[in-house]
Design a protein around this motif. Structure first.
Motif, mmCIF file in Angstrom:
data_model
loop_
_atom_site.group_PDB
_atom_site.id
_atom_site.type_symbol
_atom_site.label_atom_id
_atom_site.label_comp_id
_atom_site.label_asym_id
_atom_site.label_seq_id
_atom_site.Cartn_x
_atom_site.Cartn_y
_atom_site.Cartn_z
ATOM 1 N N UNK A 51 -13.261 2.684 0.203
ATOM 2 C CA UNK A 51 -12.489 1.415 0.138
ATOM 3 C C UNK A 51 -12.830 0.883 -1.132
ATOM 4 N N UNK A 52 -11.996 0.574 -2.137
ATOM 5 C CA UNK A 52 -12.623 0.112 -3.225
ATOM 6 C C UNK A 52 -12.578 -1.444 -3.316
ATOM 7 N N UNK A 53 -13.549 -2.129 -4.019
ATOM 8 C CA UNK A 53 -13.672 -3.479 -4.303
ATOM 9 C C UNK A 53 -14.002 -3.881 -5.596
ATOM 10 N N UNK A 82 -6.658 12.142 1.999
ATOM 11 C CA UNK A 82 -5.824 10.980 1.874
ATOM 12 C C UNK A 82 -6.036 10.043 0.888
ATOM 13 N N UNK A 83 -5.027 9.568 0.097
ATOM 14 C CA UNK A 83 -5.352 8.706 -0.938
ATOM 15 C C UNK A 83 -4.221 7.849 -1.148
ATOM 16 N N UNK A 84 -4.537 6.154 -1.339
ATOM 17 C CA UNK A 84 -3.761 5.402 -1.187
ATOM 18 C C UNK A 84 -4.231 4.337 -2.432
ATOM 19 N N UNK A 85 -3.010 3.695 -2.864
ATOM 20 C CA UNK A 85 -3.317 2.327 -3.938
ATOM 21 C C UNK A 85 -2.651 1.203 -3.394
ATOM 22 N N UNK A 93 0.912 -1.370 -0.134
ATOM 23 C CA UNK A 93 -0.091 -0.131 0.246
ATOM 24 C C UNK A 93 0.824 1.273 -0.006
ATOM 25 N N UNK A 94 0.555 1.980 -1.018
ATOM 26 C CA UNK A 94 1.367 3.291 -1.107
ATOM 27 C C UNK A 94 0.423 4.485 -1.334
ATOM 28 N N UNK A 95 0.596 5.635 -0.205
ATOM 29 C CA UNK A 95 -0.367 6.905 -0.296
ATOM 30 C C UNK A 95 0.462 7.968 0.088
ATOM 31 N N UNK A 143 -6.345 -1.664 -6.088
ATOM 32 C CA UNK A 143 -7.510 -0.756 -5.655
ATOM 33 C C UNK A 143 -6.968 0.425 -4.937
ATOM 34 N N UNK A 144 -8.097 1.102 -4.395
ATOM 35 C CA UNK A 144 -7.617 2.468 -3.780
ATOM 36 C C UNK A 144 -8.345 2.791 -2.828
ATOM 37 N N UNK A 145 -7.928 3.573 -1.716
ATOM 38 C CA UNK A 145 -8.709 4.264 -0.689
ATOM 39 C C UNK A 145 -8.641 5.644 -0.804
#
Length: 426
Positions: free
Chosen positions: A300-302, A260-263, A239-241, A277-279
């Motif tokens: 939270x993507x799915x 906040x944004x994370x992949x 996870x990187x954000x 997926x992303x947050x």
């Protein structure tokens, strides 16, 4: 990414080594450091009741957690912490996930006695510290890396951690060899994981944090179940954000925000097909006098089989206190993802005459509206409320309640939870 992380950790170690002389405290002695040791003692007596749809029995748990140990004084920058957790079940009409009482709803507080922390730290310079051993690690707001501190047996890490300043940037880098999870040794994870977190402050109104957490887990169970094996592997993700946050006064109001944004993608032994997926999280709050109102929206993507996961995060504080997503579609997620819109009103009455019998009483009420990210399905709604107050300087009382109502029978089961807790801290 792992090679870059290893380079960063090596660089930080070199910075620490260069500062040995500056960090030394020649005036200290080992005997003085031992003599300066301070005891650690916490005692938490907690009643938890769970009434969950689908169970004829209501869970009733009365657990008592005692945490004790000591912190030494410093000797030439060195300091040690040793701490033991012991959790006893005074009543056990609940499924701890280890006691076999599957006719009851879950209360994930099994009986356990174990070393909670056993760490050695070295302050090489005023801005660089190395910590080795079993330790508590909480980064940012614990959304991704935390101690799951709500449960009686907290989550700690067998790790090597470096904290330093590289110019204006504060950097934390860690290698985690084992995750000591909240259910005791048989549910722990072997780990080959790397954590990097770097933050920079422009001013109070604008701060940034960038992070990369690369997880690779296996179960440590001697006779693992299929769920143990799958849960550890599916939690192996990278996870990187980026996080931006800050606050400012506007007249009599203190305003704060977080963006906040994370992949996330599979890592280590994760058997899932390649995915990304992303947050995304946006939060704003306003404080006036004793009142704070906060709005939070997180996605939270799915993709239908895999949801964005936060396996080391303190999820209880974010996705509702009823913990409805703790075991759905993998680790702390939903296969179609989660959209969570929440509103939080907190009243801190420590300065008001209507709170004369307790110290620092605080009341919070939270409302969650959950939907899936994929397909936009209604999941349900949840009301949470908590009242905390000091009885004495060291003894506090907590009354807490959660009520999740699902939108339809395909979603996690409706449930209510009630807690009464007395906590003593030395």
């Amino acid at each position: 990414m792992n090679n870059r992380i290893r380079i960063l950790l090596t660089t930080t170690a070199a910075v620490a080594a260069l500062g040995v002389a500056a960090g030394a405290r020649a005036e200290d002695t080992i005997s003085e450091a031992i003599g300066a040791s301070k005891p650690i003692f916490e005692s938490s007596l907690r009643s938890e009741s769970v009434d969950q749809f689908g169970f004829a029995e209501k869970a009733e748990a009365l657990t008592w957690r005692n945490r004790f140990g000591f912190t030494t004084g410093e000797y030439e920058g060195w300091k040690a912490i040793v701490e033991v957790d012991s959790v006893e079940a005074l009543t056990e009409d609940y499924n701890s996930t280890l006691n076999g009482k599957t006719t009851f709803p879950n209360v994930v507080d099994p009986e356990v006695t174990e070393i909670n922390r056993a760490q050695l730290s070295w302050a090489a310079t005023e801005t660089t510290t190395l910590t080795v051993g079993r330790q508590r690690i909480i980064l940012d707001d614990a959304r991704f890396i935390g101690n799951v501190g709500w449960r009686q047996d907290e989550q700690t890490y067998d790790a090597i951690r470096l904290d330093t300043m590289l110019g204006p940037v504060k950097v934390t880098g860690a290698y985690v060899g084992r995750v000591n999870r909240i259910q005791g040794d048989d549910k722990d994870w072997k780990s080959n994981s790397y954590l990097v977190n770097a933050s920079y402050s422009v001013n109070e109104a604008l701060k940034f944090t960038a992070f990369n957490y690369s997880f690779d887990f296996e179960t440590t169970a001697t006779a693992p179940t299929a769920a143990d094996i799958a849960n550890a592997k599916l939690s192996s993700v990278s996870t990187t954000g980026l996080r931006a946050y800050g606050g400012a006064w506007v007249s009599a109001f203190k305003l704060n925000y977080v963006a906040q944004y994370a992949g996330q993608s599979p890592s280590g032994k994760n058997p899932a097909a390649d995915f990304t997926l992303h947050e995304t999280m946006l939060e704003g709050s306003a404080t006036w006098d004793i009142y704070t109102f906060k709005v939070n929206y997180e996605i939270l993507e799915g993709n239908g089989t895999q949801g964005f996961v936060t396996p080391l995060g303190t999820v209880h504080a974010f996705e509702g206190w009823a913990d409805v997503f703790a075991a759905v579609g993998g680790n702390k997620t939903h296969p179609n993802g989660i959209k969570d819109l929440s509103y939080n009103l907190t009243v801190a009455g420590h300065t008001k005459p209507w709170a004369p019998w307790f110290m620092n009483p605080t009341l919070s009420v939270i409302y969650h509206d959950f939907q899936t990210d994929r397909l936009g399905q209604d999941i349900g709604t949840e009301w949470d409320a908590v009242l905390t107050a000091g009885i004495t300087k060291n003894l506090s009382l907590m009354l807490k309640y959660a009520d999740f109502e699902r939108a339809n029978p395909t979603m996690p089961a409706s449930r209510t939870k009630t807690w009464i807790m007395l906590q003593y801290k030395l």
